[in-house]
Design a protein around this motif. Structure first.
Motif, mmCIF file in Angstrom:
data_model
loop_
_atom_site.group_PDB
_atom_site.id
_atom_site.type_symbol
_atom_site.label_atom_id
_atom_site.label_comp_id
_atom_site.label_asym_id
_atom_site.label_seq_id
_atom_site.Cartn_x
_atom_site.Cartn_y
_atom_site.Cartn_z
ATOM 1 N N UNK B 8 -16.159 -6.425 26.336
ATOM 2 C CA UNK B 8 -15.099 -5.528 25.875
ATOM 3 C C UNK B 8 -14.008 -6.305 25.170
ATOM 4 N N UNK B 9 -13.796 -7.529 25.622
ATOM 5 C CA UNK B 9 -12.689 -8.260 25.050
ATOM 6 C C UNK B 9 -13.035 -9.086 23.837
ATOM 7 N N UNK B 11 -13.868 -8.029 20.913
ATOM 8 C CA UNK B 11 -13.141 -7.519 19.743
ATOM 9 C C UNK B 11 -11.695 -7.993 19.719
ATOM 10 N N UNK B 188 -6.678 1.500 12.348
ATOM 11 C CA UNK B 188 -5.743 0.424 12.684
ATOM 12 C C UNK B 188 -4.436 0.987 13.223
ATOM 13 N N UNK B 190 -3.979 3.412 15.075
ATOM 14 C CA UNK B 190 -4.088 3.895 16.451
ATOM 15 C C UNK B 190 -3.939 2.786 17.482
ATOM 16 N N UNK B 295 1.364 -0.175 27.486
ATOM 17 C CA UNK B 295 1.387 -1.610 27.244
ATOM 18 C C UNK B 295 2.120 -1.884 25.923
ATOM 19 N N UNK B 335 0.517 -15.602 32.423
ATOM 20 C CA UNK B 335 -0.628 -14.848 32.893
ATOM 21 C C UNK B 335 -0.978 -15.172 34.349
ATOM 22 N N UNK B 342 -2.027 -9.824 30.438
ATOM 23 C CA UNK B 342 -3.415 -10.231 30.484
ATOM 24 C C UNK B 342 -3.815 -10.866 29.180
ATOM 25 N N UNK B 362 0.695 -8.920 25.321
ATOM 26 C CA UNK B 362 0.579 -7.489 25.552
ATOM 27 C C UNK B 362 0.902 -7.309 27.024
#
Lengths: 493, 493
Positions: B8-9, B11, B188, B190, B295, B335, B342, B362
């Protein structure tokens, strides 16, 4: 700072790849490979395409006393060694209510360190060596990958042994991983295509079926360190594990190091894995997730075929004709000729149990009905009449010539071997692959379509805006269920 | 269908990579490599890290009469040939009002075909051969990449010659590419992180400066086929072009094929490229894009350093100490220790003219102020006191040991050579790289920080929710400009 279109779209392509299960990896890769069509290439270019004679390079295999299968392939270009560990454990093995466990086990195995070396110390040690270590899990497999300098290989394998034997799974690292994961899940809700990708398999397989399920914030929050330990104890066993050394280490040295590290894990057989059954979709039904967007997402399909289905090779050719490349029927009709969608793809997917058959498009709201109708027609036509001999031949030639791309790095060569072994492919699978493809005839393509594409019993999902006219058309397909954003968050994603 | 956290990360990581200009590629890759810290590793593990002796493998170079520089590196693992063409042309060369031209020129060169072979015919021909062809452009470079079977190499180079000599640039393919691009631009908007990434460079470099600009639907709509032809004519010239053959072709054959194809392009010198100047940020100012999110995205920084700055190697070590890996100061403090974010990263970036210095996090809305304050403190501390000798040494060892990862495929080896040549790096750059890194001392790291991190003249950008208390704190940094979503769409993105 302008991202080129190709780069902007890589994330989208990436999502397409995610859609295809690891279990169908070999097929999945083909989905990104070029493919043929239209039957006019030879006439137009006066070229005869001579399929290349290519046999995948050999991979050494042996099995240790404790049950681990060891793979080796030397690669001398630069002084680097990659260790690849494959474990048969994935989201399909997650317990109900704790979806995400396989992924979090892999992630926290890496970030939490072992009893001997905690996560922070492991970070320091890896970074000091310029080494890379990652772990991730997929639908049916967990992969741990270590990349080190040759002189650090023994050290790195020792670390892997410790992680595999006595992972720490500390609570703070679990929370950190789960929170990061949860943020991504929240972002998923913002992107209609991502909503559709996560929802569609659940609609096809049924809500409680592990083949379709997806983690939610609730299932992540339910996972404890004890769950990670239990999952690890059950699945991370020697008999359930394959380990490869690729790179700048000769066989004797690689085997010696592996034997003295992972080869020392306690001998334990692979766990019994009860693969969940898949109930075929019985009759057509329509789902709508209303969203105020300019581009609707269309998904339709049902269960796919098994990885050892006798029509497998005909299905590969079918996939190329349907959606293999820029000149496939879906691309050509929906995208190029009519400009209805910039993103359109489809596949009769293979799976360990059933796989997933799906067609997807993203199109402007006003064109949704026309696009869906055209896509259904294209699929239906393939069940009715065989592609022309030229179309079939071009599809085959394309697939045959793309075969070599599955093997374009030593790591990929070894990974393919590990997957084929794990899922029990016949020993001569790669050697006969090209000949079996070449043997497919047009009528067999039609038969594969007729046997596997059932346009009369589809799950249809629209994420976006549906007006009254389009709703009436959808009603003719089957009963409509609307899923509100609140229901989506509460019950599905 | 559960995507693991790591997947997932990806991207997101990918977006980080995008942030770093191609011009700073070599540095950019280091940003993803592991790095060291905390100075305790040797004490904790009792290991002395001996940096590896590694010299990048050689790449053959020669120059044709028409000005093209030819590169070759054999790679015999499997029967595949990759042709890589690098052209010095990118978004920094886009004309005002037509941002996106370099990208669309590359894209439509590929999809539109040539006078001899139109786009559809090219698709069929490529797919029939299982060949892959892509073209994309970045900030300063355009890359065309062809991958074919060895027996198709001559045919493929002929196609490249045709595309480079007489591209068709048909209107429909331009429209298709521009529309696809526009859809991505809309998406972008969004994603707050994507908004920040596109907006921040414009805020630092100034709205009209090509180093910061980004395509919008309006600039894309203004681009015509005539623009593509003009851009092509100006930049796609033999003297502005490097071409490589990597793979299963020996040097003589590769050079013969290249000479008879791209070697026949008309001799034309490279165009004059006026690189836009960068005005340093003069005083601190704050921008807020209000969004109803959970976030917030924090960005701060200003212009970076030149690629040939004398403090370059000290800056590399600084980057590792600041944000090189899991145990870097940003990761450790923000972090791991405090759990404030994160996603947190930063970099003193190199550029052909100035590069970009940035820090990003973030974080949840309530923690934004604390996170920003902590990040500012961490940066400030590096300008005040040198890292400990151990911290510096670990950073250096990590960078030195990670060096080999820049060269882990033959294609990467050749691409690095092409970039170093294109941007005029000294001939001994790679040979002296490790020694120059090893020579960096702690005080030089502090000096690089003091000379390049100016915490008193920052651009600060918050995309998210800003309450009254936080707004008052931001006012103390500098004057606040709010950019509404309407303004964002109309004037920026």
């Amino acid at each position: 700072m302008l991202p080129g279109p190709a780069r902007l779209f890589r994330p989208a392509l990436y999502c397409v790849i995610l859609l295809l299960s690891l279990a169908a990896l070999i097929s999945a890769q083909e989905a990104d490979e070029p493919a043929p069509k239209t039957g006019t290439a030879e006439a137009r270019f006066g070229v005869t395409f001579e399929p290349v004679q290519f046999m995948p390079p050999p991979v050494h295999r042996s099995t240790f006393e404790n049950g681990i299968t060891f793979y080796h392939r030397p690669e001398r270009t630069i002084p680097l060694v990659t260790v690849l560990v494959g474990i048969r454990a994935g989201s399909v093995n997650d317990p109900p209510g704790k979806v995400g466990l396989a992924s979090l086990t892999a992630e926290v195995l890496r970030t939490g360190g072992s009893a001997a070396l905690d996560g922070d110390a492991l970070d320091v040690a890896l970074e000091s060596r310029g080494a890379q270590l990652s772990a991730e899990s997929d639908e049916e497999m967990t992969w741990i990958r270590l990349s080190v300098l040759p002189e650090d290989a023994e050290w790195g394998l020792g670390v892997l042994r410790d992680l595999l034997t006595a992972p720490a799974f500390p609570q703070p690292r679990l929370e950190e991983a789960a929170s990061r994961f949860a943020v991504a899940l929240r972002q998923r809700l913002d992107v209609p295509m991502n909503v559709a990708q996560a929802l569609f398999p659940q609609l096809v397989y049924g809500k409680g079926n592990p083949w379709g399920w997806t983690a939610t914030e609730a299932t992540l929050a339910a996972i404890t360190p004890a769950d990670l330990h239990a999952f690890h104890e059950r699945f991370y066993t020697a008999g359930n594990l394959r380990a490869a050394v690729i790179g700048d280490l000769d066989r004797e040295e690689a085997e010696r190091l592996m034997r003295s590290t992972l080869g020392q894990l306690p001998a334990e057989p692979a766990p019994e894995i009860d693969l969940p059954a898949v109930e075929p979709v019985q009759s057509s039904r329509v789902y709508i997730v209303p969203r105020d967007v300019t581009q609707n997402v269309i998904y339709f399909g049902h269960e796919g075929i098994g990885r050892f289905d006798e029509r497998k090779f005909a299905a590969k050719v079918l996939n190329s004709v349907l959606a293999g490349g820029f000149t496939s029927r879906l691309f050509k009709e929906v995208r190029s000729n009519r400009g209805l969608a910039y993103s359109v793809f489809g596949r009769l997917g293979e799976g360990t149990v059933a796989g997933l058959y799906f067609n997807v498009a993203m199109t402007r709201v006003e064109a949704t009905s026309e696009t869906l109708g055209l896509m259904l027609d294209i699929n239906e036509a393939l069940t009715q009449a065989p592609p022309s001999a030229e179309e079939t031949q071009l599809a085959i030639q394309s697939d045959v010539n793309a075969f070599v791309f599955f093997f374009d790095t030593s790591e990929q060569i070894v990974r393919q071997a590990m997957i084929l072994d794990e899922f029990g492919y016949p020993e001569d699978y790669l050697e006969t692959y090209v000949d079996r493809l070449k043997g497919v005839e047009s009528e067999q393509v039609r038969q594969a379509a007729a046997a596997n594409l059932h346009l009369d019993r589809l799950v249809v999902l629209i994420v976006g805006k549906v007006d009254e006219d389009f709703r009436r058309e959808l009603e003719r397909i089957g009963p409509i269920t609307e899923i509100s954003d609140e229901e989506l968050r509460a019950e599905w994603l």
